[in-house]
Scaffold this motif. Structure first.
Motif, short mmCIF file in Angstrom:
data_model
loop_
_atom_site.label_atom_id
_atom_site.label_comp_id
_atom_site.label_asym_id
_atom_site.label_seq_id
_atom_site.Cartn_x
_atom_site.Cartn_y
_atom_site.Cartn_z
N LEU A 163 0.84 -1.20 0.00
CA LEU A 163 0.00 0.00 0.00
C LEU A 163 0.88 1.25 0.00
N GLU A 164 1.93 1.23 0.80
CA GLU A 164 2.85 2.36 0.85
C GLU A 164 3.60 2.51 -0.47
N ARG A 206 -6.60 -7.66 0.29
CA ARG A 206 -6.72 -7.40 -1.15
C ARG A 206 -6.82 -5.90 -1.43
N CYS A 207 -6.28 -5.49 -2.57
CA CYS A 207 -6.47 -4.11 -3.01
C CYS A 207 -6.28 -4.02 -4.52
N GLU A 208 -6.73 -2.92 -5.07
CA GLU A 208 -6.53 -2.60 -6.48
C GLU A 208 -5.80 -1.28 -6.54
N ALA A 209 -4.75 -1.22 -7.34
CA ALA A 209 -3.95 0.01 -7.47
C ALA A 209 -3.92 0.41 -8.93
N ARG A 210 -4.24 1.67 -9.18
CA ARG A 210 -4.33 2.14 -10.56
C ARG A 210 -3.24 3.17 -10.85
N PHE A 211 -2.58 3.01 -11.98
CA PHE A 211 -1.60 3.99 -12.42
C PHE A 211 -2.30 5.22 -12.96
N LYS A 212 -1.61 6.33 -13.03
CA LYS A 212 -2.19 7.56 -13.55
C LYS A 212 -2.58 7.41 -15.01
N SER A 213 -3.69 7.98 -15.36
CA SER A 213 -4.16 7.90 -16.75
C SER A 213 -3.36 8.84 -17.64
#
Length: 213
Positions: A163-164, A206-213
């Motif tokens: 997360l970090e 669980r997690c979902e991490a999104r890169f910048k668009s």
């Protein structure tokens, strides 16, 4: 965990080129041609015995799935599962994820899955963690703009670290769960480890991490 050696594993994998891609470098930028469609491509790094990926391929027939696993003796099970299935939207690579830029073109992947990866708890091994910033740089190059990483683990330390790491990289977080099996998430496909740990009453993060668009 010690892996059981299977002497003929490499030979068996080579005999199934329709499932185990023998020279993925030749497929770089051509994965949709390999699958014969324009469906999005989802990649699981460290796919293990393939239970998760096979389950996902059945649940999402409109997605192409690729599993990367460097241990031949483990990948044999994934291959056999694929042979027993009628699914044509799943392939496997017997490769190391550290070399992933050799197998995919920039922006060719839509999503990465990282499931129950080795937490490498010692500080001196930080760079080996699949959510370390060095690996995030690789994933970002290969993902479409705004692409995502979906992470599942039983290890609280790795989850907190990830997360970090995601946040420090400038990624946005969503659907963060500290106890997945007590949540209302629909369509969750379990891995072998997930089944084992959840039966023991262990929490799944669980997690979902999104890169910048």
């Amino acid at each position: 965990m010690r892996l059981r050696n299977k002497p003929r594993a490499k030979e068996e994998l080579s005999q199934n080129p329709d499932i185990i891609i023998q020279d993925p470098k030749q497929c770089k930028g051509k994965w949709n041609e390999i699958f014969g469609n324009d469906n999005p491509i989802y990649v699981e790094v460290g796919t293990g015995k393939g239970q998760f990926l096979m389950g996902m391929s059945m649940l999402h027939p409109d997605v192409n799935f690729i599993g990367i696993e460097k241990y031949e003796s483990v990948l044999i099970t994934a291959m056999n599962r694929a042979k027993e299935s009628s699914q044509t939207n799943v392939k496997f690579l017997n490769e190391d994820v550290a070399n992933i830029l050799e197998f995919f073109a920039l922006g060719e992947i839509h999503r990465f899955f990282i499931n129950f990866t080795d937490p490498w708890p010692k500080n001196r091994h930080e760079k080996r963690r699949l959510t370390y910033k060095g690996f995030l740089t690789l994933y970002e190059q290969l993902l479409i703009k705004g692409g995502e990483i979906h992470l599942k683990t039983d290890n609280q330390g790795l989850f907190e670290y990830s997360l970090e790491s995601f946040s420090g990289y400038g990624m946005s977080l969503q659907n963060v769960s500290l106890d997945l099996h007590s949540s209302n998430m629909e369509g969750n496909v379990m891995t072998e480890y997930e089944q084992k740990f959840s039966r023991k009453g262990m929490r799944i993060y669980r997690c979902e991490a999104r890169f910048k668009s």
